[in-house]
Design a protein around this motif. Structure first.
Motif, PDB file in Angstrom:
ATOM      1  N   TRP A 261       0.794  -1.080  -0.094  1.00 39.29           N
ATOM      2  CA  TRP A 261       0.025  -0.136   0.030  1.00 39.29           C
ATOM      3  C   TRP A 261       0.997   1.164  -0.010  1.00 39.29           C
ATOM      4  CZ3 TRP A 261      -3.707   2.809  -1.488  1.00 39.29           C
ATOM      5  CH2 TRP A 261      -4.150   3.686  -0.611  1.00 39.29           C
ATOM      6  N   ALA A 298      -7.585   8.443  -7.948  1.00 39.65           N
ATOM      7  CA  ALA A 298      -6.520   7.618  -7.919  1.00 39.65           C
ATOM      8  C   ALA A 298      -5.796   6.971  -6.561  1.00 39.65           C
ATOM      9  CB  ALA A 298      -5.191   8.817  -7.919  1.00 39.65           C
ATOM     10  N   LEU A 301      -7.880   3.694  -6.751  1.00 38.15           N
ATOM     11  CA  LEU A 301      -7.082   2.983  -7.843  1.00 38.15           C
ATOM     12  C   LEU A 301      -5.925   2.303  -7.104  1.00 38.15           C
ATOM     13  CD1 LEU A 301      -7.671   4.892 -11.108  1.00 38.15           C
ATOM     14  CD2 LEU A 301      -8.503   2.617 -10.614  1.00 38.15           C
ATOM     15  N   ALA A 302      -5.263   3.020  -6.249  1.00 31.98           N
ATOM     16  CA  ALA A 302      -3.867   2.807  -5.954  1.00 31.98           C
ATOM     17  C   ALA A 302      -4.324   1.560  -4.873  1.00 31.98           C
ATOM     18  CB  ALA A 302      -3.309   3.913  -5.040  1.00 31.98           C
ATOM     19  N   ARG A 304      -6.852  -0.335  -4.743  1.00 35.09           N
ATOM     20  CA  ARG A 304      -7.277  -1.643  -5.436  1.00 35.09           C
ATOM     21  C   ARG A 304      -5.827  -2.303  -6.023  1.00 35.09           C
ATOM     22  NH1 ARG A 304     -12.366  -1.142  -9.274  1.00 35.09           N
ATOM     23  NH2 ARG A 304     -12.010  -3.482  -9.290  1.00 35.09           N
ATOM     24  N   MET A 305      -5.134  -1.541  -6.515  1.00 31.35           N
ATOM     25  CA  MET A 305      -4.104  -2.058  -6.921  1.00 31.35           C
ATOM     26  C   MET A 305      -3.143  -2.797  -5.795  1.00 31.35           C
ATOM     27  SD  MET A 305      -2.150  -2.664  -9.567  1.00 31.35           S
ATOM     28  CE  MET A 305      -2.545  -1.694 -11.077  1.00 31.35           C
ATOM     29  N   ASN A 308      -4.755  -5.962  -4.965  1.00 33.55           N
ATOM     30  CA  ASN A 308      -4.588  -6.960  -6.221  1.00 33.55           C
ATOM     31  C   ASN A 308      -3.241  -7.657  -5.978  1.00 33.55           C
ATOM     32  OD1 ASN A 308      -6.053  -7.924  -8.372  1.00 33.55           O
ATOM     33  ND2 ASN A 308      -4.779  -6.958  -9.555  1.00 33.55           N
ATOM     34  N   ARG A 309      -2.177  -6.859  -5.708  1.00 26.63           N
ATOM     35  CA  ARG A 309      -1.077  -7.380  -5.593  1.00 26.63           C
ATOM     36  C   ARG A 309      -0.691  -8.267  -4.413  1.00 26.63           C
ATOM     37  NH1 ARG A 309       1.745  -2.091  -7.490  1.00 26.63           N
ATOM     38  NH2 ARG A 309       1.180  -1.343  -5.439  1.00 26.63           N
ATOM     39  N   PHE A 325      -8.833   1.821   3.684  1.00 24.73           N
ATOM     40  CA  PHE A 325      -7.538   2.636   3.287  1.00 24.73           C
ATOM     41  C   PHE A 325      -7.899   4.154   3.887  1.00 24.73           C
ATOM     42  CE2 PHE A 325      -7.455  -1.287   0.761  1.00 24.73           C
ATOM     43  CZ  PHE A 325      -6.154  -1.483   0.781  1.00 24.73           C
TER      44      PHE A 325
ATOM     45  N   VAL B  31      -5.961   0.166   7.203  1.00 26.59           N
ATOM     46  CA  VAL B  31      -4.593   0.164   6.666  1.00 26.59           C
ATOM     47  C   VAL B  31      -4.266   1.867   6.621  1.00 26.59           C
ATOM     48  CG1 VAL B  31      -3.070  -0.817   5.215  1.00 26.59           C
ATOM     49  CG2 VAL B  31      -5.032  -1.830   5.638  1.00 26.59           C
ATOM     50  N   PHE B 115      -9.060  -1.687 -14.237  1.00 25.58           N
ATOM     51  CA  PHE B 115      -9.700  -2.764 -13.248  1.00 25.58           C
ATOM     52  C   PHE B 115     -11.002  -3.175 -13.966  1.00 25.58           C
ATOM     53  CE2 PHE B 115      -6.508  -1.281 -10.162  1.00 25.58           C
ATOM     54  CZ  PHE B 115      -6.053  -2.508  -9.599  1.00 25.58           C
ATOM     55  N   LEU B 147      -8.376  12.458 -11.717  1.00 26.50           N
ATOM     56  CA  LEU B 147      -7.756  11.412 -10.872  1.00 26.50           C
ATOM     57  C   LEU B 147      -7.410  11.945  -9.453  1.00 26.50           C
ATOM     58  CD1 LEU B 147      -5.041   9.739 -13.080  1.00 26.50           C
ATOM     59  CD2 LEU B 147      -7.439   8.895 -12.547  1.00 26.50           C
TER      60      LEU B 147
END
Lengths: 325, 436
Positions: A261, A298, A301-302, A304-305, A308-309, A325, B31, B115, B147
């Motif tokens: 993250w 953004a 999306l970060a 979710r990324m 995902n990882r 988050f 988090v 996604f 964004l």
């Protein structure tokens, strides 16, 4: 419908049936209200980075599912470490914690977490990690039974050494800590796998020791005072099996998310981004659902990324995890 | 049968209710980020598109990367027609993709969430050969705002002075540079080529820059407009420097007096048709570098007789000053007016600090010992600060990110650039991208 009923009921029977139905409804209502009210509130546990990197000692009690110290420890750490970086975990748990009865049902420890905590602290402030050895149960109230019970620890069966309870009331808390806390038992230095193995080792049927320890504690009130005073800062964290497993899961997810993250700098989302992750039985992320977007694309999306990882620990496989988050 | 069916449904409902009530909630974790990383963004150019398309994509990528919040890379690839290429992009770490296609006349650009394979925004723009960088700036600004939900400063410029090589008197030209493009991409626009110019200040609402110019007998205050026409504003004895213009048009500037430099309020008297200067400060020493926090408060620097600087806030209506930071100089108010940036010497080097007015807390932004950071100015979006970094004989202009203090140079090391000042407005203030 109601075939078995006589076609013509006596005069008092309808009243009886109505009463029966009423009582039944009342019972249903009671059950529903109980189910609603007794449902545990989400227990918020704040886990900062220091929990796992600090020199905090985590002891795991055998035969005990919960001690209630998990929450206390996290709260304490949350207060003492006011770093901006933090990690908190929320888990639905029942507020009433129970220590499992012994096989024969003679163990005296049962009921609220406070009670169990107090009794455990009374002995020596630190609860032993017990190796996988069968020990003969000594008689109640016998002096020296604790030491006897601890003797088998010297055998090289289990890696973590067991700590002998110190009786001297005049001993300072720090001195005791030095003696009682071996470096091997410091939780952060162990890997997750190692700690899990320790937890497995501790899940042995040995009930007599705990009982004896508790009996011993009642004999030394002075020691109790000292330990209670010293327990607020730096005393070991005593956890039950369930709590320990939970802690392992927290730790694994915490470390994984720490690695993954990394949002872009300077984004100021108005609210949290909540993502519900479904993890399949193979540990892969099968579905990612943004329950609440933060309002900054953004950032979402970060997040979710990062999800995902991430490689989620086995503890949450085939489960859903909600990440804030 | 109907009755039984109803009962069955009721039973099912009750069961569902109990299941929903008693079912375990999913594990929940909150988090918090330990570190930051720019979000990876792909600028994909269609294989069949022309050079203009490629150039625009590259410029967009440069702007977005320079913002510090994105890591944009340009690739030529066939535009995806199925979901699989998008899934591949996700595997490669690209959360968003900006697709460019088109011909010599038009550019189509589309921003996709990789996604969900969802179109976030898409537009068609005409290519104007004379437009220069405008198209890239427009697209990048659009994408950035969508964004991040923040204003961007891609359309703004920085006024700075470039020392010209040559013998004899020092000559410094007043130029415009772009804070996100390299000088190789955006050639500096020279506004005033003659004289030794310094201390530019932008007008708050008009495309006018005020600057000071060294003369044989004094330092006079000048202005230059978008047509590059210079005018003398004040030409009093001594120094005429660093005007600050509030959003309501109020002007405060530093002028020389017998007691040293003092702050003056300027207003134009309609009846006498003359400008009137009213002295605001009466300190011993020099009061310089005024900057408006709001229409009534000015933050400024006072250097006493022992050459010790300090920063104070002057309330114009009451003419009372409260002193905030000692040993600090060159204050500049943020666009919101809630904080100001200043410079202070730490371990022999001037470093950039931010002072928050409400909490009265200061935060050190730069820490490296690689030159003096001086003459700070805020970007219109408030996310960046431009400053000059002086090391040895050279001086460069650098952009500092307010969030993490990351420093990025925008002028080369072999040139001497100083006195940067960021334009306040979010529009193209001058003939953008056109140089003489």
């Amino acid at each position: 419908m109601w075939h078995w009923l006589p076609s013509v009921l006596p005069r008092k029977m309808p009243l009886f049936f109505r009463l029966l139905v009423l009582v039944g409804l009342a019972h249903c209502l009671l059950i529903v209200s109980y189910a609603l009210l007794s449902r545990s509130q989400p227990l918020t546990i704040h886990v900062s980075r220091a929990v796992f990197q600090d020199n905090r000692i985590i002891r795991v009690l055998p035969f005990v599912r919960n001690t209630g110290q998990l929450n206390r420890v996290f709260e304490k750490v949350g207060k003492s470490h006011t770093s901006r970086s933090g990690f908190s975990a929320i888990k639905s748990q029942k507020s009433k914690l129970r220590i499992r009865r012994s096989e024969k049902g003679k163990t005296a420890v049962e009921g609220g977490a406070k009670k169990s905590e107090k009794k455990i602290k009374n002995v020596h402030g630190v609860v032993q990690e017990l190796p996988k050895i069968k020990i003969k149960k000594s008689k109640k109230g016998q002096k020296g039974s604790v030491n006897e019970a601890v003797k088998p620890v010297e055998k090289p069966v289990a890696p973590p050494p067991v700590i002998l309870p110190q009786k001297g009331p005049k001993q300072s808390v720090d001195e005791k800590k030095d003696k009682l806390i071996p470096a091997e038992l410091v939780a952060p230095k162990k890997s997750v796998v190692q700690q899990e193995s320790v937890a497995e080792v501790q899940s042995v049927q040995n009930t007599g020791e705990l009982e004896n320890v508790i009996e011993e504690s009642s004999l030394s009130p002075e020691l109790m005072d000292i330990e209670m005073a010293g327990s607020d800062d730096g005393s070991p964290i005593v956890l039950g099996q369930q709590e320990f497993e939970l802690l392992q899961t927290y730790r694994a997810i915490y470390e994984e998310m720490n690695q993954q993250w990394h949002p872009p700098v300077g984004l100021r989302p108005a609210k949290q981004c909540i993502i519900l992750v479904t993890i399949n039985e193979k540990g892969c992320v099968s579905q990612v659902c943004a329950e609440q977007p933060s309002g900054v694309l953004a950032y979402d999306l970060a997040a979710r990324m990062a999800v995902n990882r991430a490689n989620f620990p086995k503890g949450v496989w085939n489960q859903q995890v909600r990440l804030h988050f | 049968m109907m009755e039984f069916g109803v009962k069955k449904r009721v039973c099912l409902l009750v069961t569902c209710f109990f299941i929903s009530v008693l079912a375990d909630a999913p594990l929940e974790f909150a988090v918090t980020a330990q570190s930051f990383q720019p979000l990876k963004l792909l600028c994909a150019v269609d294989e069949t598109s022309g050079a203009d398309c490629q150039r625009t994509a590259q410029q967009c990528a440069q702007l977005l990367t320079a913002s510090g919040q994105f890591l944009a890379t340009v690739e030529r690839m066939p535009l995806p027609t199925t979901k699989q290429p998008m899934a591949d992009l996700v595997q490669r770490g690209y959360a968003v993709a900006l697709f460019f296609s088109g011909d010599e006349r038009e550019i189509y650009w589309r921003l996709y969430d990789t996604f969900d394979v969802q179109l976030l925004v898409g537009k068609k723009n005409n290519i104007d050969a004379s437009a220069g960088y405008e198209l890239a700036v427009t697209i990048a600004g659009h994408v950035f705002q969508l964004l991040t939900n923040q204003d961007n400063s891609f359309t703004s410029l920085v006024a700075a002075c470039k020392r010209l090589p040559g013998r004899g008197r020092t000559q410094a030209a007043l130029c415009l540079i772009h804070p996100f493009f390299d000088l190789g991409v955006f050639v500096p626009v020279v506004l005033v080529a003659k004289g030794n110019n310094f201390g530019p200040r932008w007008h708050s609402t008009r495309s006018v820059i005020f600057y000071s110019q060294h003369m044989p007998t004094n330092i006079r205050l000048m202005s230059v407009d978008s047509q590059k026409i210079s005018r003398v504003i004040t030409n009093f004895d001594g120094q005429n420097m660093t005007p600050a213009i509030a959003s309501d048009g109020r002007v405060v500037l530093a002028l020389s007096t017998k007691k040293g430099m003092q702050l003056f309020n300027y207003h134009f008297d309609e009846s006498s048709k003359k400008g009137v200067f009213a002295q605001l400060t009466h300190e011993k020493g020099d009061c310089i570098s005024p900057s408006f926090l709001n229409s009534d408060e000015v933050v400024f620097c006072h250097i006493d007789e022992r050459n010790v600087p300090r920063i104070g806030v002057l309330e114009i209506s009451t003419q009372k000053t409260r002193w905030l930071v000692s040993g600090a100089l060159c204050p500049m108010a943020s666009p919101t007016g809630r904080e100001f940036v200043y410079c202070k010497r730490i371990n022999g080097f001037l470093q950039v600090f931010i002072y928050t007015i409400s909490s009265q807390k200061m935060r050190q932004l730069t820490r490296d010992a690689k030159g003096h950071k001086d003459e700070c100015s805020w970007s219109p979006c408030g996310n960046y600060i431009v400053c000059s970094v002086e090391l040895g004989r050279g001086s460069r202009i650098a952009v500092v990110c307010v969030n993490d203090g990351a420093l990025r140079f925008i002028t080369p090391a072999n040139e001497y650039w100083s006195s940067p000042c960021w334009s306040p407005a979010l529009y193209l203030p001058f003939s953008f991208g056109k140089n003489q």
